[in-house]
Design a protein around this motif. Structure first.
Motif, PDB file in Angstrom:
ATOM      1  N   THR A  29       0.867  -1.173   0.000  1.00 47.78           N
ATOM      2  CA  THR A  29       0.000   0.000   0.000  1.00 47.78           C
ATOM      3  C   THR A  29       0.906   1.226   0.000  1.00 47.78           C
ATOM      4  O   THR A  29       2.022   1.182   0.522  1.00 47.78           O
ATOM      5  N   PRO A  30       0.446   2.347  -0.574  1.00 46.58           N
ATOM      6  CA  PRO A  30       1.336   3.509  -0.731  1.00 46.58           C
ATOM      7  C   PRO A  30       1.947   4.045   0.563  1.00 46.58           C
ATOM      8  O   PRO A  30       3.094   4.474   0.576  1.00 46.58           O
ATOM      9  N   ALA A  31       1.205   4.020   1.655  1.00 46.61           N
ATOM     10  CA  ALA A  31       1.708   4.612   2.900  1.00 46.61           C
ATOM     11  C   ALA A  31       2.227   3.576   3.896  1.00 46.61           C
ATOM     12  O   ALA A  31       2.552   3.911   5.026  1.00 46.61           O
ATOM     13  N   GLU A  32       2.332   2.328   3.475  1.00 39.33           N
ATOM     14  CA  GLU A  32       2.766   1.256   4.373  1.00 39.33           C
ATOM     15  C   GLU A  32       4.249   1.425   4.742  1.00 39.33           C
ATOM     16  O   GLU A  32       5.086   1.713   3.902  1.00 39.33           O
ATOM     17  N   ASP A  33       4.552   1.253   6.028  1.00 38.86           N
ATOM     18  CA  ASP A  33       5.929   1.294   6.505  1.00 38.86           C
ATOM     19  C   ASP A  33       6.538  -0.094   6.348  1.00 38.86           C
ATOM     20  O   ASP A  33       6.006  -1.070   6.878  1.00 38.86           O
TER      21      ASP A  33
END
Length: 176
Positions: A29-33
């Protein structure tokens, strides 16, 4: 959500450890760390830098931390793998990251990490720990408080005990 020991407390772990170093970049996902293996970071560095989520790197014992020294400010976490209890190369990696390369972010021990190692890992600069499966995290926290003093110099205490005692003695003599 899994919990880890970080900064002498239990916290929820929101980082995803990417297991595969080979093949195409996994779906994220785009904001996944994410914490990526060293080899994947080196192969896909630019793609990871463009992501919105935070990035971390996973070093195995054979990975040279000098090769990521210039990238250290980009990482929210550096995870150092301990593949088995008898493999102590990660201790050296931790000290190098802290003392030689000046890394001040989260330094996480992963893999075959045991309660009995935590105090010594802390002294080498590690501040986060993912213990081996089945470990009691609450009980493991006690390991970070079992010793009140150490003889040797460390990341947390750069002067050995005899130097600290000499300094305290000199200060008390000056007070009179």
């Amino acid at each position: 959500m899994a919990q880890i020991i970080k900064d002498r407390s239990l916290v929820n772990d929101h980082w995803r450890l990417l297991e595969s170093a080979a093949g195409p970049l996994p779906e994220l996902t785009p904001a996944e760390d994410v914490i990526v293996p060293f080899a994947l970071w080196r192969a896909e560095r630019d793609a990871f830098r463009r992501r919105a989520g935070r990035i971390g790197v996973w070093l195995k014992p054979e990975d040279d931390p000098a090769l990521i020294a210039e990238d250290l400010p980009l990482f929210g976490v550096v995870a150092v793998e301990f593949p088995k209890l008898a493999d102590g190369r990660g201790y050296s990696t931790g000290r190098l990251l802290r003392e030689r390369y000046g890394y001040r972010g989260e330094l996480r021990a992963i893999g075959d990490v045991w309660r009995d190692q935590l105090h010594f890992l802390w002294r080498c600069g590690f501040n986060a720990f993912v213990l081996r499966p089945g470990a009691d995290l609450q009980e493991a926290l006690a390991a970070l408080h079992e010793f009140s003093e150490a003889y040797q110099a460390s990341v947390e205490q750069p002067l050995p005990l005899f130097r600290r005692r000499e300094a305290a003695s000199a200060e008390s003599r000056e007070a009179f």
